[in-house]
Design a protein around this motif. Structure first.
Motif, PDB file in Angstrom:
ATOM      1  N   PHE A  35       0.693  -0.944   0.045  1.00  0.00           N
ATOM      2  CA  PHE A  35      -0.068  -0.007   0.062  1.00  0.00           C
ATOM      3  C   PHE A  35       0.912   1.147  -0.054  1.00  0.00           C
ATOM      4  CE2 PHE A  35      -2.387  -3.430   1.927  1.00  0.00           C
ATOM      5  CZ  PHE A  35      -3.766  -3.431   1.115  1.00  0.00           C
ATOM      6  N   LEU A  38       0.868   4.918   2.079  1.00  0.00           N
ATOM      7  CA  LEU A  38      -0.122   4.845   3.195  1.00  0.00           C
ATOM      8  C   LEU A  38       0.284   4.850   4.807  1.00  0.00           C
ATOM      9  CD1 LEU A  38      -3.317   3.048   1.392  1.00  0.00           C
ATOM     10  CD2 LEU A  38      -3.001   5.637   1.767  1.00  0.00           C
ATOM     11  N   SER A  47      -0.661   6.193   9.924  1.00  0.00           N
ATOM     12  CA  SER A  47      -1.869   6.580   9.589  1.00  0.00           C
ATOM     13  C   SER A  47      -3.099   5.861   9.997  1.00  0.00           C
ATOM     14  CB  SER A  47      -1.873   6.572   7.998  1.00  0.00           C
ATOM     15  OG  SER A  47      -1.903   4.996   7.583  1.00  0.00           O
ATOM     16  N   PHE A  49      -5.026   4.327   8.344  1.00  0.00           N
ATOM     17  CA  PHE A  49      -5.176   2.949   7.458  1.00  0.00           C
ATOM     18  C   PHE A  49      -4.228   2.113   8.552  1.00  0.00           C
ATOM     19  CE2 PHE A  49      -2.950   0.401   4.712  1.00  0.00           C
ATOM     20  CZ  PHE A  49      -4.051  -0.433   4.101  1.00  0.00           C
ATOM     21  N   GLU A  52      -5.825   0.837  11.746  1.00  0.00           N
ATOM     22  CA  GLU A  52      -6.965   0.002  11.389  1.00  0.00           C
ATOM     23  C   GLU A  52      -6.572  -1.469  10.965  1.00  0.00           C
ATOM     24  OE1 GLU A  52      -9.528   1.871   8.673  1.00  0.00           O
ATOM     25  OE2 GLU A  52     -10.442   3.050   9.863  1.00  0.00           O
ATOM     26  N   ALA A  53      -5.564  -1.343  10.022  1.00  0.00           N
ATOM     27  CA  ALA A  53      -4.882  -2.592   9.580  1.00  0.00           C
ATOM     28  C   ALA A  53      -4.300  -3.411  10.681  1.00  0.00           C
ATOM     29  CB  ALA A  53      -3.886  -2.305   8.353  1.00  0.00           C
ATOM     30  N   ILE A 154      -8.496  -5.389   4.790  1.00  0.00           N
ATOM     31  CA  ILE A 154      -7.760  -4.422   4.933  1.00  0.00           C
ATOM     32  C   ILE A 154      -7.733  -3.162   3.591  1.00  0.00           C
ATOM     33  CG2 ILE A 154      -5.327  -3.635   5.067  1.00  0.00           C
ATOM     34  CD1 ILE A 154      -5.081  -5.674   7.158  1.00  0.00           C
ATOM     35  N   ARG A 157     -10.204  -0.701   3.142  1.00  0.00           N
ATOM     36  CA  ARG A 157      -9.996   0.462   4.150  1.00  0.00           C
ATOM     37  C   ARG A 157      -9.257   1.710   3.445  1.00  0.00           C
ATOM     38  NH1 ARG A 157     -13.818   0.169   6.408  1.00  0.00           N
ATOM     39  NH2 ARG A 157     -13.092   1.938   7.865  1.00  0.00           N
ATOM     40  N   VAL A 158      -8.580   1.328   2.004  1.00  0.00           N
ATOM     41  CA  VAL A 158      -7.670   2.537   1.520  1.00  0.00           C
ATOM     42  C   VAL A 158      -8.803   3.561   0.785  1.00  0.00           C
ATOM     43  CG1 VAL A 158      -6.549   3.001  -0.502  1.00  0.00           C
ATOM     44  CG2 VAL A 158      -6.148   0.827   0.829  1.00  0.00           C
ATOM     45  N   PRO A 159      -8.481   4.946   1.374  1.00  0.00           N
ATOM     46  CA  PRO A 159      -9.294   5.756   0.948  1.00  0.00           C
ATOM     47  C   PRO A 159      -9.587   5.929  -0.626  1.00  0.00           C
ATOM     48  CG  PRO A 159      -7.799   6.837   2.486  1.00  0.00           C
ATOM     49  CD  PRO A 159      -7.438   5.315   2.293  1.00  0.00           C
TER      50      PRO A 159
END
Length: 266
Positions: A35, A38, A47, A49, A52-53, A154, A157-159
């Motif tokens: 990713f 990020l 981040s 992200f 959350e990951a 996961i 969850r990337v914007p």
């Protein structure tokens, strides 16, 4: 890790990698997803992200692809997860390759996997209110052990993450419209899967998100047809109808509640 082969660039750059063996052990194969850019937020810290990951990596559900590690390499994040030995559900879906009873087992597995994601809490034990948003035959794998697992928890969850084109016909209208969505969007996706299991065909043949969202919001989705050889499945019609409601408020409130109804009706 040693790169074995590339898996493709969607939803992120993904590779099969080999982890060197410990003394007396065997090398381990894993999937690495890259990713780019990020790893850090605007403040220079980890981040949202990545946070959350890492939390998703704590989930141990047998129905959610297991994350093994989240590593930061400069501005990039690399997520290592288990390499599943099996097939994407898309390879079996709609081809008559799954008997109704087996397809229902898959659906219950999928509901169990996303329920684990939905119930995830942060380090302070506050609900994270995560949802997948793209449940479809393209984001579910069936292992050689017969267990279905949800993929890409996961990556979603990337914007601004773009869905697989094969997932368009399974996503909730609020997701297509770019609105906020919650776990009830995943209930809708499983509702489409269940409709197709019963009817033996595709529910949405429209090719654009706008067209699908407009069709759902223009009136009730037609009920599925129960196979003549499975009259016992009639109880699933009401389960599907509620799951496919245009308004999230009218759907099953949780994946766990829908799974319980599927089990009861079947």
């Amino acid at each position: 890790y040693e790169v074995v082969r590339e898996l493709g660039a969607r939803p992120a750059g993904a590779y099969v990698v080999r982890q060197p063996a410990a003394p007396g052990g065997k090398p381990q194969l894993m999937v690495a997803e890259l990713f780019a850019g990020l790893a850090k937020g605007p403040d220079g810290k980890e981040s949202a992200f990545v946070r959350e990951a890492r939390r998703i990596g704590t989930v141990t559900s047998p129905n959610l692809a297991r994350v093994r590690d989240v590593v930061l390499r400069g501005e990039d994040a690399v997520v290592y997860s288990e390499l599943l030995d099996g097939e994407k559900l898309a390879a079996l879906w709609g081809t008559g390759g799954l008997p109704l009873e087996i397809a229902l087992r898959v659906i219950v597995d999928v509901l169990s996997g996303v329920a684990a994601l939905h119930s995830l809490r942060d380090a302070r034990q506050q609900p994270m209110k995560l949802a997948h948003g793209e449940l479809s035959p393209a984001t579910v794998a069936i292992g050689l052990d017969g267990v279905a697992r949800v993929l890409h928890a996961i990556a979603r969850r990337v914007p601004g993450a773009h869905p697989d084109p094969a997932s368009i016909g399974y996503m909730a209208p609020e997701v297509h419209a770019g609105e906020g969505y919650d776990q009830r969007a995943d209930v809708f996706g499983v509702g489409v899967l269940l409709w197709e299991v019963l009817s033996g065909g595709r529910l949405f043949t429209e090719t654009t998100p706008e067209a699908i969202a407009a069709r759902v919001r223009s009136g009730p989705v037609p009920p599925p047809k129960v196979p003549d050889k499975a009259p016992w499945a009639k109880g699933l019609v009401d389960v599907v109808t509620r799951a496919l409601a245009a308004s999230a408020d009218d759907r099953w409130p949780t994946a766990t509640a829908m799974a319980a109804e599927v089990r009861k009706a079947a």
